[in-house]
Scaffold this motif. Structure first.
Motif, PDB file in Angstrom:
ATOM      1  N   ALA A  23      -0.199  -4.395  -7.023  1.00 37.99           N
ATOM      2  CA  ALA A  23      -0.651  -5.522  -7.834  1.00 37.99           C
ATOM      3  C   ALA A  23      -2.143  -5.796  -7.635  1.00 37.99           C
ATOM      4  O   ALA A  23      -2.778  -6.392  -8.504  1.00 37.99           O
ATOM      5  CB  ALA A  23       0.164  -6.775  -7.515  1.00 37.99           C
ATOM      6  N   GLY A  24      -2.693  -5.329  -6.536  1.00 34.30           N
ATOM      7  CA  GLY A  24      -4.115  -5.507  -6.278  1.00 34.30           C
ATOM      8  C   GLY A  24      -4.983  -4.436  -6.903  1.00 34.30           C
ATOM      9  O   GLY A  24      -6.203  -4.551  -6.927  1.00 34.30           O
ATOM     10  N   GLY A  25      -4.372  -3.368  -7.434  1.00 35.34           N
ATOM     11  CA  GLY A  25      -5.135  -2.263  -8.015  1.00 35.34           C
ATOM     12  C   GLY A  25      -5.063  -2.248  -9.529  1.00 35.34           C
ATOM     13  O   GLY A  25      -4.562  -3.169 -10.165  1.00 35.34           O
ATOM     14  N   SER A  26      -5.566  -1.149 -10.090  1.00 30.73           N
ATOM     15  CA  SER A  26      -5.558  -1.014 -11.545  1.00 30.73           C
ATOM     16  C   SER A  26      -4.213  -0.475 -12.021  1.00 30.73           C
ATOM     17  O   SER A  26      -3.515   0.226 -11.288  1.00 30.73           O
ATOM     18  CB  SER A  26      -6.677  -0.072 -12.000  1.00 30.73           C
ATOM     19  OG  SER A  26      -6.323   1.275 -11.754  1.00 30.73           O
ATOM     20  N   LEU A  27      -3.872  -0.796 -13.253  1.00 30.91           N
ATOM     21  CA  LEU A  27      -2.616  -0.292 -13.813  1.00 30.91           C
ATOM     22  C   LEU A  27      -2.669   1.214 -14.029  1.00 30.91           C
ATOM     23  O   LEU A  27      -1.648   1.889 -13.930  1.00 30.91           O
ATOM     24  CB  LEU A  27      -2.278  -1.026 -15.111  1.00 30.91           C
ATOM     25  CG  LEU A  27      -1.944  -2.505 -14.950  1.00 30.91           C
ATOM     26  CD1 LEU A  27      -1.638  -3.136 -16.296  1.00 30.91           C
ATOM     27  CD2 LEU A  27      -0.784  -2.713 -13.996  1.00 30.91           C
ATOM     28  N   GLN A  28      -3.843   1.783 -14.310  1.00 26.76           N
ATOM     29  CA  GLN A  28      -3.957   3.240 -14.442  1.00 26.76           C
ATOM     30  C   GLN A  28      -3.682   3.904 -13.098  1.00 26.76           C
ATOM     31  O   GLN A  28      -3.048   4.949 -13.042  1.00 26.76           O
ATOM     32  CB  GLN A  28      -5.336   3.643 -14.971  1.00 26.76           C
ATOM     33  CG  GLN A  28      -5.506   5.147 -15.165  1.00 26.76           C
ATOM     34  CD  GLN A  28      -4.513   5.759 -16.157  1.00 26.76           C
ATOM     35  OE1 GLN A  28      -4.024   5.097 -17.068  1.00 26.76           O
ATOM     36  NE2 GLN A  28      -4.198   7.019 -15.986  1.00 26.76           N
ATOM     37  N   ALA A  29      -4.136   3.292 -12.008  1.00 32.44           N
ATOM     38  CA  ALA A  29      -3.869   3.842 -10.678  1.00 32.44           C
ATOM     39  C   ALA A  29      -2.370   3.859 -10.392  1.00 32.44           C
ATOM     40  O   ALA A  29      -1.886   4.733  -9.674  1.00 32.44           O
ATOM     41  CB  ALA A  29      -4.613   3.044  -9.615  1.00 32.44           C
ATOM     42  N   ASN A  70       0.943 -12.583 -11.372  1.00 32.63           N
ATOM     43  CA  ASN A  70       1.071 -13.950 -11.890  1.00 32.63           C
ATOM     44  C   ASN A  70       1.929 -14.838 -10.996  1.00 32.63           C
ATOM     45  O   ASN A  70       2.296 -15.937 -11.397  1.00 32.63           O
ATOM     46  CB  ASN A  70       1.634 -13.926 -13.311  1.00 32.63           C
ATOM     47  CG  ASN A  70       0.661 -13.344 -14.302  1.00 32.63           C
ATOM     48  OD1 ASN A  70      -0.546 -13.442 -14.124  1.00 32.63           O
ATOM     49  ND2 ASN A  70       1.171 -12.727 -15.352  1.00 32.63           N
ATOM     50  N   GLY A  71       2.287 -14.354  -9.802  1.00 29.06           N
ATOM     51  CA  GLY A  71       2.979 -15.190  -8.835  1.00 29.06           C
ATOM     52  C   GLY A  71       4.458 -14.900  -8.618  1.00 29.06           C
ATOM     53  O   GLY A  71       5.091 -15.573  -7.805  1.00 29.06           O
ATOM     54  N   ALA A  72       5.038 -13.929  -9.317  1.00 29.19           N
ATOM     55  CA  ALA A  72       6.454 -13.607  -9.112  1.00 29.19           C
ATOM     56  C   ALA A  72       6.674 -13.073  -7.701  1.00 29.19           C
ATOM     57  O   ALA A  72       5.806 -12.430  -7.117  1.00 29.19           O
ATOM     58  CB  ALA A  72       6.926 -12.581 -10.139  1.00 29.19           C
TER      59      ALA A  72
END
Length: 126
Positions: A23-29, A70-72
């Motif tokens: 969640a701290g990285g990019s979605l492509q990663a 988003n906090g889930a």
């Protein structure tokens, strides 16, 4: 056998913690990291081709990562996440459909494989 529950919990915790790290990285990663188990001879599969072939299995964790951002809290709210994601890899075979009692319509929308995720109720009415 007496350690089976403990082993399962440890694997589950590892996977859920990795989701929080992603969640701290990019979605492509994320797509690139999902290709790693399929490394052959030191080479990773092409991420774009991989994402096309396994679109539902990629979209599902991407949506989950966005929800974590988003906090889930998947530890409390979505402990089946790892198993669900693994099942979507089967949809790479165009002859396979998955029947489920869970509603994935809010997590898999864009994948061309999504019509092959069939609700149990729809399946019963066939």
């Amino acid at each position: 056998m007496d350690q089976l529950d403990s082993i399962h919990e440890n694997v589950l915790e590892k996977e859920l913690k990795s989701l929080e790290k992603l969640a701290g990285g990019s979605l492509q990663a994320l797509t690139v990291s999902l290709t790693r188990p399929y490394k052959c001879g030191g080479l990773l599969p092409d991420p774009d081709l991989f994402a096309e072939k396994f679109s539902a299995a990629i979209e599902f964790p991407k949506t989950s990562v966005i929800q974590v951002r988003n906090g889930a809290n998947p530890h409390k709210n979505d402990r089946g996440l790892y198993v669900d994601q693994q099942l979507f890899f089967y949809l790479a075979d165009p002859e396979i459909a998955e029947v489920t009692k869970e509603n994935f319509s809010n997590k898999i929308k864009a994948s061309p494989q999504s019509p092959r995720i069939i609700s149990y109720e729809a399946f019963r009415s066939l």
